[in-house]
Design an enzyme around this catalytic site. Sequence first.
Site, PDB file in Angstrom:
ATOM      1  NE  ARG A  91      -2.631   1.107   3.488  1.00 51.45           N
ATOM      2  CZ  ARG A  91      -3.547   1.336   4.384  1.00 51.45           C
ATOM      3  NH1 ARG A  91      -4.665   1.537   4.141  1.00 51.45           N
ATOM      4  NH2 ARG A  91      -3.521   1.242   5.937  1.00 51.45           N
TER       5      ARG A  91
ATOM      6  CG  ASP B 109      -4.282   2.931  11.303  1.00 51.01           C
ATOM      7  OD1 ASP B 109      -5.175   3.627  11.733  1.00 51.01           O
ATOM      8  OD2 ASP B 109      -4.356   2.135  10.557  1.00 51.01           O
TER       9      ASP B 109
END
Length: 442
Positions: free
Chosen positions: A76, A358
């Site tokens: 990603r 996150d």
Amino acid sequence: RRVEITGPTDRKMVINALNCGARVFMADFEDANSPTWANMIDGQVNLADAARRTIELTEGDRRYRLNDAIATLVVRPRGWHLVERHLTVDGEPIAGSLFDFGLYVFHNAGALLERGSGPFYYLPKMESHLEARLWARVFDFAEDRLGLERGTIRATALIETVLAAFEMDEILYELREHSAGLNAGRWDYIFSIIKQLGARPEFLLPNRTQVTMTVPFMAAYSRLLAATCHRRGAHAIGGMSAFIPNRRDPAVTERAIDRVREDKRREASQGFDGTWVAHPDLVPVAREVFDAVLGDQPNQVEVQPQVVATASELLDLSIEGAAFTEAELRNNVQVAIWYIAAWLDGTGAVAIHNLMEDAATAEISRSQVWQWIRHGVVLDTETRVTADLVRTIAREEAEGLRGVVAPGVAARLDQARGLFETSALAEAFVEFLTLPAYEVLE
């Protein structure tokens, strides 16, 4: 793809994730990563070694190396909104997305294809099919320059903004031969709701703990994603529950496993073909659930959900028993400051209160604070949420963290509190917390 594990690109994580029994490892240069120059370059080196199956690590008397059977590696890159200031083009910093994508495909496409894999990606933060079209042009360009057959580069698009939820068909169409499906990126999706609609009182969200995948707007989004994918013959991949086990606390582990199992049963029953987990110990939990539904089939693309979703259902933010508590306000403030301090110290995925935090979950925390101030929310203590109240709580929570967090994180708490207050107390919504934070990242 029934179980995919996600995590940053540090060397031990890459080895352990590829070995853990998941079908896919999503190596994350985005939300689970702090984009220091060292992290970005070391991450690329680690993935290059993984692509060639030469990655190893020795720590004391322990040696880490790849098993014979490993997960498929998927990368990603950063979203279009982030830059990489250490590389400039015509005097301007390059898009972080192009930096991450380009280095990986240039150095590793051949090695991956030789071993029966390929350059596979997850695409984050898209708000429009036009962004998917841009990615498709990038993929075509790279394939032409590297002599790859068309469609060699494949990507799964994360549907993690409310705007993208209204363009799922169009995003799949624009990616076409490069498309590997859609993923339900739940945490950024909640953040996006606040970002795009949070100034309006009818879109006021209560305590973060109440915004689950079963509330009306999240359930509608999840159903629509699975139905859209299967109508087009594409994979629908579920999102990540934030609960993580604690090997030192059996009670915490049991609770995490129960919550994750419940979450994965919901996804499998809705037609999803696979799901994400954040910890190796959760791989067998998710696999057992999806094995029970899929059996020997690789997916359930043939399942066409009968109950889908309407536009009004995607925007139905009603939540039964909605509450606004001081405890939740304090938790949002603490989590945001804690995470920002860790991010400034070079860590992008942080275990806080037995949840994996996150950048996406930190964005929920600070954006909820912004929204509660804007609408003058009255808490369960009969106190109105104001900027002055939040400043007071921020000072208290930052001070309370000094004896809890690691020394490197503690040294950045004041800076983190300043960044939090800049974004949470601003009159106009700050688009991404990581934009001002990147300006001071060492």
